[in-house]
Design a protein around this motif. Structure first.
Motif, PDB file in Angstrom:
ATOM      1  N   ILE A  98       0.844  -1.204   0.000  1.00 35.66           N
ATOM      2  CA  ILE A  98       0.000   0.000   0.000  1.00 35.66           C
ATOM      3  C   ILE A  98       0.882   1.257   0.000  1.00 35.66           C
ATOM      4  CG2 ILE A  98      -1.760   1.305   1.287  1.00 35.66           C
ATOM      5  CD1 ILE A  98      -2.803  -1.447   2.307  1.00 35.66           C
ATOM      6  N   PHE A 129      -5.495  -1.096  -7.449  1.00 36.89           N
ATOM      7  CA  PHE A 129      -6.795  -1.333  -6.802  1.00 36.89           C
ATOM      8  C   PHE A 129      -7.356  -2.681  -7.284  1.00 36.89           C
ATOM      9  CE2 PHE A 129      -8.151   3.373  -5.869  1.00 36.89           C
ATOM     10  CZ  PHE A 129      -7.329   3.374  -4.762  1.00 36.89           C
ATOM     11  N   ILE A 132      -5.657  -5.361  -5.443  1.00 35.93           N
ATOM     12  CA  ILE A 132      -6.154  -5.428  -4.057  1.00 35.93           C
ATOM     13  C   ILE A 132      -7.462  -6.218  -4.013  1.00 35.93           C
ATOM     14  CG2 ILE A 132      -7.284  -4.004  -2.279  1.00 35.93           C
ATOM     15  CD1 ILE A 132      -4.474  -3.508  -1.816  1.00 35.93           C
ATOM     16  N   LEU A 141      -9.239  -6.938   4.167  1.00 33.47           N
ATOM     17  CA  LEU A 141      -8.134  -7.489   3.370  1.00 33.47           C
ATOM     18  C   LEU A 141      -7.808  -8.937   3.740  1.00 33.47           C
ATOM     19  CD1 LEU A 141      -5.826  -4.352   3.310  1.00 33.47           C
ATOM     20  CD2 LEU A 141      -6.608  -5.619   1.286  1.00 33.47           C
ATOM     21  N   ASP A 150      -6.063  -2.347   6.634  1.00 37.55           N
ATOM     22  CA  ASP A 150      -7.360  -1.852   6.162  1.00 37.55           C
ATOM     23  C   ASP A 150      -7.496  -0.353   6.417  1.00 37.55           C
ATOM     24  OD1 ASP A 150      -8.854  -4.312   5.230  1.00 37.55           O
ATOM     25  OD2 ASP A 150      -8.304  -4.949   7.242  1.00 37.55           O
ATOM     26  N   TYR A 152      -5.100   1.721   6.385  1.00 38.88           N
ATOM     27  CA  TYR A 152      -4.240   2.380   5.383  1.00 38.88           C
ATOM     28  C   TYR A 152      -4.942   2.390   4.020  1.00 38.88           C
ATOM     29  CZ  TYR A 152       0.542   3.747   3.823  1.00 38.88           C
ATOM     30  OH  TYR A 152       1.651   4.412   3.362  1.00 38.88           O
ATOM     31  N   LEU A 153      -5.495   1.227   3.647  1.00 39.76           N
ATOM     32  CA  LEU A 153      -6.201   1.147   2.366  1.00 39.76           C
ATOM     33  C   LEU A 153      -7.379   2.127   2.347  1.00 39.76           C
ATOM     34  CD1 LEU A 153      -6.854  -0.108  -0.387  1.00 39.76           C
ATOM     35  CD2 LEU A 153      -8.090  -1.939   0.827  1.00 39.76           C
ATOM     36  N   LEU A 171     -14.274  -2.120  -3.788  1.00 36.66           N
ATOM     37  CA  LEU A 171     -13.609  -1.173  -2.880  1.00 36.66           C
ATOM     38  C   LEU A 171     -14.564  -0.068  -2.433  1.00 36.66           C
ATOM     39  CD1 LEU A 171      -9.939  -0.914  -4.199  1.00 36.66           C
ATOM     40  CD2 LEU A 171     -10.932  -2.397  -2.450  1.00 36.66           C
TER      41      LEU A 171
END
Ligand SMILES: N[C@@H](CCC(=O)N[C@@H](CS)C(=O)NCC(=O)O)C(=O)O
Length: 194
Positions: A98, A129, A132, A141, A150, A152-153, A171
């Motif tokens: 990330i 993305f 991910i 995640l 999560d 951070y995402l 997402l």
């Protein structure tokens, strides 16, 4: 303990993760343009790198870098790392992905030197993305439990929304799920975010 943050910056990830971990901490707002903390201290005195996030422990020692802070938070609250023998390693792997593959690309979206650069960065983020989505093992995640990755995402997705970077539907659903979490609501309230 203190978290030095700027509203809506990448330090939001650490802010959310620290609430998820149930840590007690004060927040110190940093003006990244003026490079001053809210009490007028030159931010360079706190972090010579002059960027957030910074965690300051009660003994005065400081920790910088999202990867290190988010990994440390999961050491304090192991439920915020995936389970299994290699859980901590997998968390580190995801945090690095990330940070280096998504977070860094956003710099080129926020401050492009040309239109072509901005377009290229948006495409790269789109590809990441998509990766991910393939890696996600459930609502979060690593499955059905939230991790510091999560947080951070999710922070990266707040930037995607702000800059109009395309987000796959999976997402978008993840964003909504995260947005409903008490830790996220609290961090938004503390940072004065919408
Ligand atoms: N490598 C650092 C980068 C942190 C970073 O990019 N911080 C930004 C906000 S998201 C910042 O404070 N920028 C101000 C500056 O570089 O002058 C980390 O991952 O913690």
């Amino acid at each position: 303990m203190k978290l030095y943050y700027a509203p809506g910056a990448c330090s939001l990830a650490d802010h959310i993760a620290m609430h998820e971990a149930g840590l007690n901490f004060d927040r110190v707002k940093v003006d990244l343009k003026a490079k001053l903390t809210e009490d007028g201290t030159p931010f360079g005195d706190i972090n010579p790198k002059s960027y957030v996030p910074v965690v300051e422990f009660d003994d005065g020692k400081r920790l910088t870098e999202n990867i290190a802070i988010l990994w440390w938070v999961a050491q304090k609250a192991p439920s915020l790392a995936p389970s299994g023998d290699d859980g901590s390693l997998r968390l580190l792997e995801m945090l690095a992905f990330i940070s280096t593959e998504i977070h860094k690309q956003f710099g080129r979206v926020f401050r492009p030197t040309s239109d072509a650069e901005a377009t290229a960065a948006r495409e790269k983020i789109g590809q990441r993305f998509a990766l991910i989505v393939k890696m996600m093992r459930g609502d979060y995640l690593f499955g059905d439990k939230v991790s510091t990755a999560d947080a951070y995402l999710f922070t990266m997705l707040t930037w995607a929304k702000k800059t109009g970077v395309d987000m796959p539907s999976e997402l978008q659903a993840f964003y909504q799920r995260m947005r409903e979490r008490p830790a996220v609501k609290l961090a938004f309230e503390h940072e004065g975010l919408e």
